[in-house]
Design a protein around this motif. Structure first.
Motif, short mmCIF file in Angstrom:
data_model
loop_
_atom_site.label_atom_id
_atom_site.label_comp_id
_atom_site.label_asym_id
_atom_site.label_seq_id
_atom_site.Cartn_x
_atom_site.Cartn_y
_atom_site.Cartn_z
N ARG A 93 0.83 -1.21 0.00
CA ARG A 93 0.00 0.00 0.00
C ARG A 93 0.86 1.26 0.00
O ARG A 93 1.93 1.28 0.61
N CYS A 94 0.36 2.28 -0.66
CA CYS A 94 1.04 3.57 -0.70
C CYS A 94 0.05 4.69 -0.46
O CYS A 94 -0.99 4.76 -1.13
N ASP A 95 0.39 5.58 0.48
CA ASP A 95 -0.38 6.80 0.73
C ASP A 95 0.46 7.98 0.26
O ASP A 95 1.46 8.30 0.90
N PRO A 96 0.07 8.65 -0.80
CA PRO A 96 0.90 9.75 -1.31
C PRO A 96 0.72 11.01 -0.48
O PRO A 96 -0.14 11.08 0.40
N ILE A 97 1.52 12.00 -0.78
CA ILE A 97 1.37 13.30 -0.16
C ILE A 97 0.05 13.92 -0.64
O ILE A 97 -0.27 13.87 -1.84
N SER A 98 -0.68 14.47 0.31
CA SER A 98 -1.97 15.05 -0.01
C SER A 98 -1.83 16.12 -1.09
O SER A 98 -0.96 17.01 -1.00
N GLY A 99 -2.67 16.03 -2.10
CA GLY A 99 -2.64 17.02 -3.17
C GLY A 99 -1.77 16.64 -4.36
O GLY A 99 -1.86 17.27 -5.41
N HIS A 100 -0.94 15.63 -4.19
CA HIS A 100 -0.10 15.19 -5.32
C HIS A 100 -0.95 14.34 -6.26
O HIS A 100 -1.54 13.34 -5.87
N THR A 101 -0.97 14.74 -7.52
CA THR A 101 -1.80 14.03 -8.47
C THR A 101 -1.07 12.87 -9.15
O THR A 101 -1.69 11.98 -9.70
N ALA A 102 0.24 12.89 -9.12
CA ALA A 102 1.02 11.83 -9.76
C ALA A 102 1.56 10.86 -8.71
O ALA A 102 2.05 11.29 -7.67
N LEU A 103 1.44 9.57 -8.98
CA LEU A 103 1.91 8.53 -8.05
C LEU A 103 2.66 7.48 -8.85
O LEU A 103 2.20 7.05 -9.92
N TYR A 104 3.80 7.07 -8.33
CA TYR A 104 4.70 6.17 -9.05
C TYR A 104 5.07 4.98 -8.16
O TYR A 104 5.20 5.12 -6.94
N TRP A 105 5.29 3.85 -8.79
CA TRP A 105 5.86 2.68 -8.13
C TRP A 105 7.17 2.31 -8.82
O TRP A 105 7.25 2.27 -10.06
N TYR A 106 8.19 2.04 -8.00
CA TYR A 106 9.49 1.58 -8.47
C TYR A 106 9.88 0.35 -7.65
O TYR A 106 9.34 0.11 -6.57
N ARG A 107 10.84 -0.38 -8.17
CA ARG A 107 11.37 -1.50 -7.42
C ARG A 107 12.88 -1.38 -7.43
O ARG A 107 13.49 -1.01 -8.45
N GLN A 108 13.48 -1.67 -6.27
CA GLN A 108 14.93 -1.56 -6.13
C GLN A 108 15.48 -2.91 -5.69
O GLN A 108 15.12 -3.42 -4.63
N SER A 109 16.34 -3.46 -6.51
CA SER A 109 16.97 -4.73 -6.17
C SER A 109 18.45 -4.64 -6.50
O SER A 109 18.87 -3.81 -7.31
N LEU A 110 19.23 -5.52 -5.89
CA LEU A 110 20.69 -5.47 -6.05
C LEU A 110 21.08 -5.67 -7.50
O LEU A 110 21.93 -4.99 -8.04
N GLY A 111 20.44 -6.60 -8.15
CA GLY A 111 20.85 -6.93 -9.50
C GLY A 111 20.36 -5.97 -10.56
O GLY A 111 21.03 -5.75 -11.56
N GLN A 112 19.20 -5.37 -10.32
CA GLN A 112 18.55 -4.55 -11.35
C GLN A 112 18.53 -3.06 -11.04
O GLN A 112 18.06 -2.27 -11.84
N GLY A 113 19.01 -2.66 -9.90
CA GLY A 113 18.98 -1.24 -9.56
C GLY A 113 17.56 -0.77 -9.32
O GLY A 113 16.71 -1.52 -8.85
N LEU A 114 17.30 0.49 -9.68
CA LEU A 114 15.98 1.10 -9.49
C LEU A 114 15.21 1.04 -10.79
O LEU A 114 15.61 1.62 -11.79
N GLU A 115 14.08 0.33 -10.77
CA GLU A 115 13.29 0.16 -11.99
C GLU A 115 11.91 0.76 -11.82
O GLU A 115 11.25 0.51 -10.81
N PHE A 116 11.46 1.46 -12.83
CA PHE A 116 10.10 1.97 -12.87
C PHE A 116 9.12 0.83 -13.10
O PHE A 116 9.40 -0.08 -13.91
#
Lengths: 115, 117
Positions: free
Chosen positions: A22-45
Motif C-alpha cells: 500500500r502507498c499513501d501519497p502526499i496530499s494534493g499530489h496528483t502523480a503517483l509512481y511505483w518503483y522496485r529496487q533490487s541489487l541486480g537490477q537497480g531502481l526500476e520503474f
C-alpha cells in the motif's frame, strides 16, 4: 506535512502467495509512481498514475503485477503468485505537477522477501 | 541502451573537500529534466537538485551544484565542503518530459560516496 507512507515496511511471504503493498501519497499530489529496487537490477520503474488518465503500466515485468489507485489517492500494488525474483524493495513516490521541478517524493519502501 | 550512466561505483573523499559524481545520459527528447537523489543507509530517497534541459544556468542548492554540459550530455553533481553525513548512495535520474510536467524517472546504477574524517 506528512510525507509518502507505505505499508507494510517488511513483508515475508512464501513462493506462490499473493501480496498487496500500500502507498499513501502526499496530499494534493496528483502523480503517483511505483518503483522496485533490487541489487541486480537497480531502481526500476513499474507503473505510474496521473490524475484521471490511464496509468502508464509500461514497466510492469509480468501480468502477475497490477496496481490500482482509488479516489486519486491511495494506491495498492498487487503481486500474484510471487516468485523469488520478486524479492526487492518496492518504493512508492508522488509528485505535484504544478511546481518548478515536480520532483518525486519517495516513501520509505516495503521490503518484500519471497521464500 | 543505457539511458543514464554513472561510471563510478564508489568514490572516496576527505571531509571538507569537494567531490564530483559523474552522470551521462542519452535521450532524443529535447525537453527533459535531470535529478540527483541521495539514499543514505536508512533507505529513504532524498531529492537534492534538479536541472531542466532548457535551463541556461547550472543549478545550485546549498552545497550541491550541477555541472550541466548539454552538448556532452553530462550532468555531474558537485558536493562542496563534504561532511560525514554525505556518505550515502547517490543516484542520477532523468525524466523525459515530452511536454508534460510528470513522468517516470530512469535511474543510473548509483555511486556510493564515502566521506573520510
Amino acid at each position: 506535512g506528512a510525507g509518502v507512507s507505505q505499508s507494510p515496511s517488511n513483508k515475508v511471504t512464501e513462493k506462490g502467495k499473493d501480496v498487496e503493498l500500500r502507498c499513501d501519497p502526499i496530499s494534493g499530489h496528483t502523480a503517483l509512481y511505483w518503483y522496485r529496487q533490487s541489487l541486480g537490477q537497480g531502481l526500476e520503474f513499474l507503473i505510474y498514475f496521473q490524475g484521471n488518465s490511464a496509468p502508464d503500466k509500461s514497466g510492469l515485468p509480468s501480468d502477475r503485477f497490477s496496481a490500482e489507485r482509488t479516489g486519486g489517492s491511495v494506491s495498492t500494488l498487487t503481486i500474484q503468485r510471487t516468485q523469488q525474483e520478486d524479492s526487492a524493495v518496492y518504493l512508492c513516490a508522488s509528485s505535484s505537477t504544478s511546481g518548478p521541478y515536480n520532483e518525486q517524493f519517495f516513501g520509505p519502501g516495503t521490503r518484500l522477501t519471497v521464500l | 541502451a543505457q539511458k543514464i550512466t554513472q561510471t563510478q561505483p564508489g568514490m572516496f573523499v576527505q571531509e571538507k573537500e569537494a567531490v564530483t559524481l559523474d552522470c551521462t545520459y542519452d535521450t532524443s527528447d529535447p525537453s527533459y529534466g535531470l535529478f540527483w537523489y541521495k539514499q543514505p543507509s536508512s533507505g529513504e530517497m532524498i531529492f537534492l537538485i534538479y536541472q531542466g534541459s532548457y535551463d541556461q544556468q547550472n543549478a545550485t542548492e546549498g552545497r550541491y551544484s550541477l555541472n550541466f554540459q548539454k552538448a556532452r550530455k553530462s550532468a555531474n553533481l558537485v558536493i562542496s565542503a563534504s561532511q560525514l553525513g554525505d556518505s550515502a548512495m547517490y543516484f542520477c535520474a532523468m525524466r523525459e518530459r515530452g511536454g508534460t510536467s510528470y513522468g517516470k524517472l530512469t535511474f543510473g546504477q548509483g555511486t556510493i560516496l564515502t566521506v573520510h574524517p
